[in-house]
Design a protein around this motif. Structure first.
Motif, PDB file in Angstrom:
ATOM      1  N   LEU A  90      -5.778  21.773 -53.978  1.00  0.00           N
ATOM      2  CA  LEU A  90      -6.189  20.599 -54.743  1.00  0.00           C
ATOM      3  C   LEU A  90      -5.328  19.404 -54.356  1.00  0.00           C
ATOM      4  O   LEU A  90      -4.096  19.482 -54.403  1.00  0.00           O
ATOM      5  N   ARG A  91      -5.994  18.313 -53.981  1.00  0.00           N
ATOM      6  CA  ARG A  91      -5.306  17.095 -53.543  1.00  0.00           C
ATOM      7  C   ARG A  91      -6.041  15.874 -54.086  1.00  0.00           C
ATOM      8  O   ARG A  91      -7.246  15.932 -54.351  1.00  0.00           O
ATOM      9  N   THR A  92      -5.316  14.761 -54.219  1.00  0.00           N
ATOM     10  CA  THR A  92      -5.982  13.491 -54.475  1.00  0.00           C
ATOM     11  C   THR A  92      -6.776  13.144 -53.224  1.00  0.00           C
ATOM     12  O   THR A  92      -6.597  13.770 -52.169  1.00  0.00           O
ATOM     13  N   TYR A  93      -7.601  12.116 -53.308  1.00  0.00           N
ATOM     14  CA  TYR A  93      -8.383  11.719 -52.140  1.00  0.00           C
ATOM     15  C   TYR A  93      -7.458  11.348 -50.975  1.00  0.00           C
ATOM     16  O   TYR A  93      -7.636  11.822 -49.860  1.00  0.00           O
ATOM     17  N   ALA A  94      -6.456  10.515 -51.243  1.00  0.00           N
ATOM     18  CA  ALA A  94      -5.524  10.099 -50.185  1.00  0.00           C
ATOM     19  C   ALA A  94      -4.751  11.305 -49.645  1.00  0.00           C
ATOM     20  O   ALA A  94      -4.536  11.430 -48.436  1.00  0.00           O
ATOM     21  N   GLY A  95      -4.345  12.212 -50.532  1.00  0.00           N
ATOM     22  CA  GLY A  95      -3.639  13.414 -50.098  1.00  0.00           C
ATOM     23  C   GLY A  95      -4.520  14.314 -49.245  1.00  0.00           C
ATOM     24  O   GLY A  95      -4.069  14.908 -48.265  1.00  0.00           O
ATOM     25  N   ALA A  96      -5.805  14.390 -49.589  1.00  0.00           N
ATOM     26  CA  ALA A  96      -6.754  15.193 -48.812  1.00  0.00           C
ATOM     27  C   ALA A  96      -6.944  14.591 -47.418  1.00  0.00           C
ATOM     28  O   ALA A  96      -6.944  15.310 -46.421  1.00  0.00           O
ATOM     29  N   GLN A  97      -7.068  13.268 -47.355  1.00  0.00           N
ATOM     30  CA  GLN A  97      -7.237  12.600 -46.063  1.00  0.00           C
ATOM     31  C   GLN A  97      -6.004  12.837 -45.184  1.00  0.00           C
ATOM     32  O   GLN A  97      -6.127  13.146 -43.997  1.00  0.00           O
ATOM     33  N   ARG A  98      -4.820  12.720 -45.775  1.00  0.00           N
ATOM     34  CA  ARG A  98      -3.574  12.965 -45.031  1.00  0.00           C
ATOM     35  C   ARG A  98      -3.518  14.407 -44.531  1.00  0.00           C
ATOM     36  O   ARG A  98      -3.115  14.675 -43.406  1.00  0.00           O
ATOM     37  N   TYR A  99      -3.905  15.350 -45.386  1.00  0.00           N
ATOM     38  CA  TYR A  99      -3.897  16.763 -45.018  1.00  0.00           C
ATOM     39  C   TYR A  99      -4.823  17.009 -43.821  1.00  0.00           C
ATOM     40  O   TYR A  99      -4.446  17.691 -42.870  1.00  0.00           O
ATOM     41  N   CYS A 100      -6.022  16.441 -43.860  1.00  0.00           N
ATOM     42  CA  CYS A 100      -6.963  16.608 -42.740  1.00  0.00           C
ATOM     43  C   CYS A 100      -6.358  16.052 -41.449  1.00  0.00           C
ATOM     44  O   CYS A 100      -6.491  16.667 -40.385  1.00  0.00           O
ATOM     45  N   GLN A 101      -5.683  14.916 -41.550  1.00  0.00           N
ATOM     46  CA  GLN A 101      -5.074  14.304 -40.364  1.00  0.00           C
ATOM     47  C   GLN A 101      -3.902  15.134 -39.856  1.00  0.00           C
ATOM     48  O   GLN A 101      -3.794  15.388 -38.658  1.00  0.00           O
ATOM     49  N   ASP A 102      -3.038  15.563 -40.760  1.00  0.00           N
ATOM     50  CA  ASP A 102      -1.825  16.281 -40.360  1.00  0.00           C
ATOM     51  C   ASP A 102      -2.094  17.702 -39.871  1.00  0.00           C
ATOM     52  O   ASP A 102      -1.518  18.148 -38.886  1.00  0.00           O
ATOM     53  N   VAL A 103      -2.960  18.419 -40.566  1.00  0.00           N
ATOM     54  CA  VAL A 103      -3.178  19.831 -40.255  1.00  0.00           C
ATOM     55  C   VAL A 103      -4.257  20.035 -39.192  1.00  0.00           C
ATOM     56  O   VAL A 103      -4.108  20.859 -38.298  1.00  0.00           O
ATOM     57  N   TYR A 104      -5.340  19.257 -39.269  1.00  0.00           N
ATOM     58  CA  TYR A 104      -6.474  19.466 -38.359  1.00  0.00           C
ATOM     59  C   TYR A 104      -6.653  18.355 -37.338  1.00  0.00           C
ATOM     60  O   TYR A 104      -7.567  18.415 -36.514  1.00  0.00           O
ATOM     61  N   ARG A 105      -5.807  17.320 -37.414  1.00  0.00           N
ATOM     62  CA  ARG A 105      -5.983  16.129 -36.569  1.00  0.00           C
ATOM     63  C   ARG A 105      -7.396  15.582 -36.727  1.00  0.00           C
ATOM     64  O   ARG A 105      -8.051  15.176 -35.777  1.00  0.00           O
ATOM     65  N   GLY A 106      -7.874  15.617 -37.970  1.00  0.00           N
ATOM     66  CA  GLY A 106      -9.224  15.162 -38.289  1.00  0.00           C
ATOM     67  C   GLY A 106      -9.194  14.228 -39.477  1.00  0.00           C
ATOM     68  O   GLY A 106      -8.222  13.500 -39.681  1.00  0.00           O
ATOM     69  N   GLN A 107     -10.245  14.268 -40.260  1.00  0.00           N
ATOM     70  CA  GLN A 107     -10.343  13.439 -41.453  1.00  0.00           C
ATOM     71  C   GLN A 107     -11.358  14.048 -42.400  1.00  0.00           C
ATOM     72  O   GLN A 107     -12.000  15.032 -42.069  1.00  0.00           O
ATOM     73  N   LEU A 108     -11.478  13.445 -43.569  1.00  0.00           N
ATOM     74  CA  LEU A 108     -12.474  13.923 -44.513  1.00  0.00           C
ATOM     75  C   LEU A 108     -13.864  13.759 -43.891  1.00  0.00           C
ATOM     76  O   LEU A 108     -14.116  12.825 -43.130  1.00  0.00           O
TER      77      LEU A 108
END
Length: 197
Positions: A90-108
């Motif tokens: 569970l993440r905020t929207y900004a936290g989710a976007q950061r997670y996608c960038q950091d872990v998958y080198r992607g985005q929402l």
């Protein structure tokens, strides 16, 4: 746009007068850089003549990347080779976007067709009952409310639930696992999310 794999098709530059055969010519400014790259890779000798037309007349022309083509059956704006993953953390929207960038080198995830929306709904339903974040934000710009994708892809498809999106404050978007409709939510809510990479 997406961070999926990009494939290029390679075509020989056309011979003089062959421009009407549908084979694109390389811009003249591209040749020195292409030659340098190929020379550094050891593919062609550093003394290779520009345009592949040597004094010996036996040197084949250099290859030039053709313009990418939209695959048949894939709607305009869709990127067919993206991968998607539902993250249950569970993440905020900004936290989710950061997670996608950091872990998958992607985005929402951005959604550009009903088929992709249904695919993501089914994927999300197998991992969570909570509606996950997708990569859309609705905000006021230049006095007008507008929705946009975080990956800057075109806004060419929407699947809003009735009375959504809300036009009171900036909101982020969830994809319902139940009905596939999108709903505006406060961006600080903690939710699962769908990354594309």
């Amino acid at each position: 746009m997406g961070t999926g794999r990009v494939t290029s098709e390679w075509a020989r530059p056309p011979a003089a007068g062959a421009g009407d055969q549908g084979v694109p010519a390389c811009p003249a400014a591209m040749w020195p850089w292409l030659l340098l790259a190929l020379a550094l890779l050891g593919t062609v000798p550093a003394s290779h003549p520009v345009g592949g037309r040597g004094t010996r007349g036996t040197t084949p022309p250099l290859l030039c990347p053709a313009a990418p083509r939209q695959p048949r059956g894939v709607p305009a704006g869709e990127t067919p080779r993206l991968r998607y993953v539902v993250v249950k953390k569970l993440r905020t929207y900004a936290g989710a976007q950061r997670y996608c960038q950091d872990v998958y080198r992607g985005q929402l995830a951005s959604v550009h067709s009903a088929a992709r929306n249904q695919e993501l709904q089914k994927l999300a339903r197998t991992h969570t009952t909570l509606a996950p974040w997708i990569g859309a934000v609705t905000s006021r710009r230049a006095g007008q409310w507008e929705s946009r994708w975080e990956d800057s892809s075109p806004w060419n498809y929407a699947n809003w639930a009735p009375i959504h999106p809300h036009h009171t404050v900036t909101t982020c978007t969830t994809l319902s696992t139940r009905d596939g409709l999108w709903r505006s939510r406060f961006c600080l809510q903690l939710r699962p999310f769908i990354c594309q990479y």
